[in-house]
Design a protein around this motif. Structure first.
Motif, short mmCIF file in Angstrom:
data_model
loop_
_atom_site.label_atom_id
_atom_site.label_comp_id
_atom_site.label_asym_id
_atom_site.label_seq_id
_atom_site.Cartn_x
_atom_site.Cartn_y
_atom_site.Cartn_z
N LYS A 23 0.83 -1.21 0.00
CA LYS A 23 0.00 0.00 0.00
C LYS A 23 0.87 1.25 0.00
O LYS A 23 0.57 2.22 -0.71
CB LYS A 23 -0.93 0.02 1.22
CG LYS A 23 -2.05 -0.97 1.16
CD LYS A 23 -3.11 -0.46 0.25
CE LYS A 23 -4.34 -1.34 0.36
NZ LYS A 23 -5.38 -0.94 -0.57
N PRO A 30 -2.12 3.37 4.53
CA PRO A 30 -3.32 2.60 4.88
C PRO A 30 -3.96 2.98 6.21
O PRO A 30 -5.09 2.62 6.46
CB PRO A 30 -2.82 1.15 4.90
CG PRO A 30 -1.35 1.21 4.90
CD PRO A 30 -0.93 2.55 4.43
N GLY A 65 -9.80 -2.67 1.07
CA GLY A 65 -9.23 -3.18 -0.16
C GLY A 65 -10.13 -4.13 -0.92
O GLY A 65 -10.10 -4.19 -2.15
#
Length: 133
Positions: A23, A30, A65
């Motif tokens: 990420k 994140p 996600g």
């Protein structure tokens, strides 16, 4: 979120770390979320108890996600006990259980002594959005 098959040699800590690094390499922090007024709930166990610690951050990241809207996470067996069924082909994610405690033991001289112990377990969990029923 990458949903590829996991190898048995990869520890939960390595998987979580790799996902966070992925990420970050994509330019996303994140732990920063543009909530936009959407009601936020901590990830919850099937019984309604909120997850704590790293599980909170990790399960939020996985839910974001994968597009899961439900805050509820459960093991395969917990889903069955609640009358549900995990959909065929759905992939689990990991939740971590950590506990440290002291235990009284006998030392070499037969005297009572205390020993620090730790428990670390990983469980495969599914989001309620991956289940039917």
């Amino acid at each position: 979120m990458n949903k590829s098959r996991r190898t048995a040699s990869t520890s939960p800590a390595q998987r979580i770390t790799a996902a966070i690094i992925e990420k970050l390499e994509q330019g996303t922090k994140p732990w920063v979320k543009p909530w936009r007024g959407v009601p936020v709930s901590r990830p919850l166990r099937s019984c309604g108890t909120p997850y704590r610690g790293m599980n909170t951050f990790w399960l939020w990241m996985v839910a974001d996600g994968c597009g899961y809207a439900s805050p509820y996470w459960m093991t395969y067996r917990q889903c069955q006990v609640l009358g549900g069924q995990v959909r065929k082909g759905e992939k689990s994610t990991v939740a971590i259980f950590y506990k440290s405690y002291t235990k009284e033991v006998e030392n070499a001289e037969g005297e009572a002594d205390t020993e620090n112990r730790r428990v670390l377990k990983a469980y495969a969990v599914f989001n309620a959005d991956q289940c039917d029923g």
